[in-house]
Design an enzyme around this catalytic site. Sequence first.
Site, PDB file in Angstrom:
ATOM      1  N   LYS A  87       0.806  -1.219   0.000  1.00 56.85           N
ATOM      2  CA  LYS A  87       0.000   0.000   0.000  1.00 56.85           C
ATOM      3  C   LYS A  87       0.847   1.280   0.000  1.00 56.85           C
ATOM      4  CE  LYS A  87      -4.514  -1.268   0.530  1.00 56.85           C
ATOM      5  NZ  LYS A  87      -4.475  -2.649   0.969  1.00 56.85           N
ATOM      6  N   SER A 112      -8.919  -0.151   6.166  1.00 58.91           N
ATOM      7  CA  SER A 112      -8.919  -1.149   7.227  1.00 58.91           C
ATOM      8  C   SER A 112      -7.524  -1.237   7.829  1.00 58.91           C
ATOM      9  CB  SER A 112      -9.355  -2.501   6.682  1.00 58.91           C
ATOM     10  OG  SER A 112      -8.434  -2.937   5.710  1.00 58.91           O
ATOM     11  N   GLU A 160      -9.648 -13.866  -3.846  1.00 59.28           N
ATOM     12  CA  GLU A 160     -10.357 -13.233  -2.733  1.00 59.28           C
ATOM     13  C   GLU A 160     -10.806 -14.282  -1.726  1.00 59.28           C
ATOM     14  OE1 GLU A 160     -13.512 -10.946  -4.512  1.00 59.28           O
ATOM     15  OE2 GLU A 160     -14.365 -12.692  -5.473  1.00 59.28           O
ATOM     16  N   GLY A 163     -16.179 -13.708   0.879  1.00 57.17           N
ATOM     17  CA  GLY A 163     -16.581 -12.493   0.167  1.00 57.17           C
ATOM     18  C   GLY A 163     -16.141 -12.520  -1.273  1.00 57.17           C
ATOM     19  N   ASP A 177     -17.230 -11.126  -4.001  1.00 60.86           N
ATOM     20  CA  ASP A 177     -17.877 -10.102  -4.828  1.00 60.86           C
ATOM     21  C   ASP A 177     -17.148  -9.921  -6.158  1.00 60.86           C
ATOM     22  OD1 ASP A 177     -15.955  -8.929  -2.807  1.00 60.86           O
ATOM     23  OD2 ASP A 177     -16.114  -7.260  -4.203  1.00 60.86           O
ATOM     24  N   SER A 221       1.238  -9.834  -0.167  1.00 67.28           N
ATOM     25  CA  SER A 221       0.884  -8.407  -0.187  1.00 67.28           C
ATOM     26  C   SER A 221       1.224  -7.651   1.091  1.00 67.28           C
ATOM     27  CB  SER A 221      -0.596  -8.256  -0.517  1.00 67.28           C
ATOM     28  OG  SER A 221      -1.387  -8.969   0.404  1.00 67.28           O
TER      29      SER A 221
END
Length: 330
Positions: A63, A88, A214, A218, A220, A314
């Site tokens: 990030k 988060s 994922e 979840g 999605d 990650s």
Amino acid sequence: MSDKPVSAGPAGYATIADVERAAARLKGVAHRTPVLTSRTANALAGASFYFKAENLQRTGAFKFRGAYNAIAALDAAQRKGGVVTYSSGNHAQAIACAGGLLGVPVTVVMPHDAPAIKVAATRGYGGEVVSYDRFSESREAIGETLARERGLTLIPPYDHDDVLAGQGTATLELLEEVGPLDRLYVCLGGGGLLAGGLLAAGRLAPDCAVIGVEPEAGNDGQQSLRKGEVVTIPVPHTIADGAMTPYLGARTFPIIRERVHDIVTVSDAALVAAMRFFAQRMKLIVEPTGCLAAAAAFAAGDEITGKRVGVILSGGNVDLTRFAALIGAD
Ligand SMILES: *Cc1c(COP(=O)(O)O)cnc(C)c1O
């Protein structure tokens, strides 16, 4: 396929040029993280794995790349006014650290149940923390209100061209270092790391099948890919706290839809098994979300036999007591 150059991507969205600009901004600022190999992992799978260790990135996750790139791209007035974000955790730390390096004040909207280590780190970098309840309040709305009332520039964790372009530099470095891969596994929350990685792979390894991963709780992203439009789900309950996003971004999904090979899911139990593997065999602390891509690659079976397989680890931000509890419970 159309006659567009392979690296072009959907019109009107971030391109490989944005990823290359990000790489120039990040040079000498972000760590060029190591690409690690494991004979044990290779032998178990009959494949050649290349693990990009973004758990060793500044602030403990990829990030930092997107956060620094997005703040560095602001004009003087925006920098002076300061930035706000919601996260988060890892994006919050990254924005706080990057803001500190660039002399830009930072406000962070964080869930009250965010891991303590992440809250403390954000404050430690000088960020102001505003808490909210992730199961009942909208972080976007809180962030937007703060932006309006205080004149701050909002830098969201994934749905932003400079953020996703910065994240893409992790894949850019991996492919520059090891050459073209047959497959690349990338974890998927809101899609910044995956969308940026797809742009980089489109240029450096156009034949590489890039797989988004994922949490099972979840999916999605998987639903969105099947449906061809962004699908929203309730906030998933999973140990992968960096991938509890209920929908992909409006700026990330078009790139993912056009370029991703597939999106797969993994269980929390598989994440724990991967965490144990990295700790025991490779002496690496990888947080649950950071194990998504590896867990999917380890479960790929015949699909990867004899192949050169990239895996992005990650992040590595996990409370040690939580880490011990997770890997200790058999
Ligand atoms: C944010 C994050 C992700 C998900 O990244 P997106 O860009 O939102 O898809 C995955 N792993 C870690 C460690 C993260 O911090």
